[in-house]
Design an enzyme around this catalytic site. Structure first.
Site, PDB file in Angstrom:
ATOM      1  N   LYS A 132      54.600  51.348  14.157  1.00 25.22           N
ATOM      2  CA  LYS A 132      54.914  50.802  12.821  1.00 25.22           C
ATOM      3  C   LYS A 132      54.580  51.815  11.734  1.00 25.22           C
ATOM      4  O   LYS A 132      53.480  52.344  11.697  1.00 25.22           O
ATOM      5  CB  LYS A 132      54.064  49.546  12.574  1.00 25.22           C
ATOM      6  CG  LYS A 132      54.599  48.298  13.242  1.00 25.22           C
ATOM      7  CD  LYS A 132      53.573  47.193  13.227  1.00 25.22           C
ATOM      8  CE  LYS A 132      53.119  46.812  11.823  1.00 25.22           C
ATOM      9  NZ  LYS A 132      52.025  45.801  11.887  1.00 25.22           N
ATOM     10  N   LYS A 173      45.155  48.302  14.082  1.00 25.27           N
ATOM     11  CA  LYS A 173      45.207  48.619  12.661  1.00 25.27           C
ATOM     12  C   LYS A 173      43.816  49.005  12.187  1.00 25.27           C
ATOM     13  O   LYS A 173      42.828  48.708  12.859  1.00 25.27           O
ATOM     14  CB  LYS A 173      45.679  47.349  11.941  1.00 25.27           C
ATOM     15  CG  LYS A 173      46.018  47.493  10.505  1.00 25.27           C
ATOM     16  CD  LYS A 173      46.650  46.226   9.993  1.00 25.27           C
ATOM     17  CE  LYS A 173      48.155  46.262  10.117  1.00 25.27           C
ATOM     18  NZ  LYS A 173      48.816  45.178   9.412  1.00 25.27           N
TER      19      LYS A 173
HETATM   20  O1  LIG Z   1      50.981  43.190  10.519  1.00 30.39           O
HETATM   21  C1  LIG Z   1      50.399  42.206  10.065  1.00 30.39           C
HETATM   22  C2  LIG Z   1      49.242  42.297   9.166  1.00 30.39           C
HETATM   23  O2  LIG Z   1      48.087  42.712   9.806  1.00 30.39           O
HETATM   24  C3  LIG Z   1      49.077  41.105   8.346  1.00 30.39           C
HETATM   25  O3  LIG Z   1      47.775  40.943   7.851  1.00 30.39           O
HETATM   26  P1  LIG Z   1      47.476  39.694   6.887  1.00 30.39           P
HETATM   27  O4  LIG Z   1      47.984  38.471   7.587  1.00 30.39           O
HETATM   28  O5  LIG Z   1      45.987  39.676   6.724  1.00 30.39           O
HETATM   29  O6  LIG Z   1      48.196  39.981   5.627  1.00 30.39           O
END
Ligand SMILES: O=C[C@H](O)COP(=O)(O)O
Length: 251
Positions: A87, A29
């Protein structure tokens, strides 16, 4: 329940590799480009090479606009780079029909290249704050498009959590609808250890986490820590054991 952890680059992916026994999916990500911000193809490739071969790599294609061609091409880029979970955050889709159109294009682009890759249609628990499709519409969008999983995350990372926007009973309905359509149900959104009880009880298949396994619980300034991944998994396992012990008692 599978644990998906989202590193932002190779350094954090190496931290995930150190904690590999405690996690199930490494999700590439770029948080500074949004909640489901897409990273560069070469970063996905580098991370694929760095994490153990038996750990699937997932990649987010972004908080995407209603542009099926653009998004399909981006999804193919993620698949070619080595991701086997693709995703898509349907940020710019304001109707279920738009979501289906985007996801159909993604499914075709990805599966033509790699039939065994899993396509995840993601909506946002706080859709009401950004004007995209209702969270409970996601399972139907994913099913009509031929995707493999329906997911919810939060669009705005301001400390509010999944359950602040979609309470556990509504998440349970989300999971029920996903399962009724033969889909996996994935839930995320500043999830903390305290949320794992309800997430386990409602039958969530995949929990997605970043902030809770970063130093200081900070998904932006903090870094993923192997010991926090291990602690998170330990709590998941504890909840799973407790739930397994409870189920016969309820029958
Ligand atoms: O896909 C999951 C996300 O990266 C969740 O990130 P977070 O737990 O910081 O909201």
């Amino acid at each position: 329940m599978l644990l998906l952890i989202s590193p932002d680059g190779i350094e954090e992916a190496l931290a995930c590799a150190k904690a590999a026994e405690h996690l199930d999916i490494v999700d590439v990500k770029k948080p500074d480009e949004g909640s489901l911000g897409a990273n560069f193809p070469w970063v996905i490739r580098e991370i694929r090479d760095a994490v153990p071969a038996d750990k699937p790599v997932s990649a987010t294609v972004g908080d995407v606009p209603y542009k099926p061609g653009t998004v399909a091409q981006a999804a193919l880029g993620a698949a070619v780079s080595g991701a086997t979970y693709i995703k898509v955050g349907l940020y710019g889709c304001t109707t279920p029909e738009q979501g289906v159109e985007v996801m159909r294009a993604v499914v075709r682009a990805v599966k033509d290249h790699r039939p065994d890759a899993l396509v995840v249609a993601s909506g946002y628990a706080d859709a009401h704050r950004v004007g995209c499709v209702n969270p409970l519409a996601l399972p139907d969008i994913a099913a009509r498009a031929g995707a493999d999983a329906a997911m919810l995350d939060t669009a705005i990372k301001d400390g509010t959590r999944l359950f602040d926007h979609v309470p556990p009973d509504v998440c349970a309905e989300f999971v029920r609808r996903a399962h009724a359509s033969g889909l996996l149900a994935a839930l995320a959104g500043s999830v903390k250890q305290a949320d794992l009880g309800p997430l386990t009880r409602i039958g969530t298949d995949i929990v997605g986490v970043r902030g809770a396994v970063c130093s200081g619980g900070d998904r932006n300034a903090g870094r993923i820590q192997p010991h926090l991944v291990a602690a998170f998994r330990a709590e998941m396992d504890r909840q799973a054991r407790e739930h397994a012990a409870d189920v016969p008692a309820l029958n």
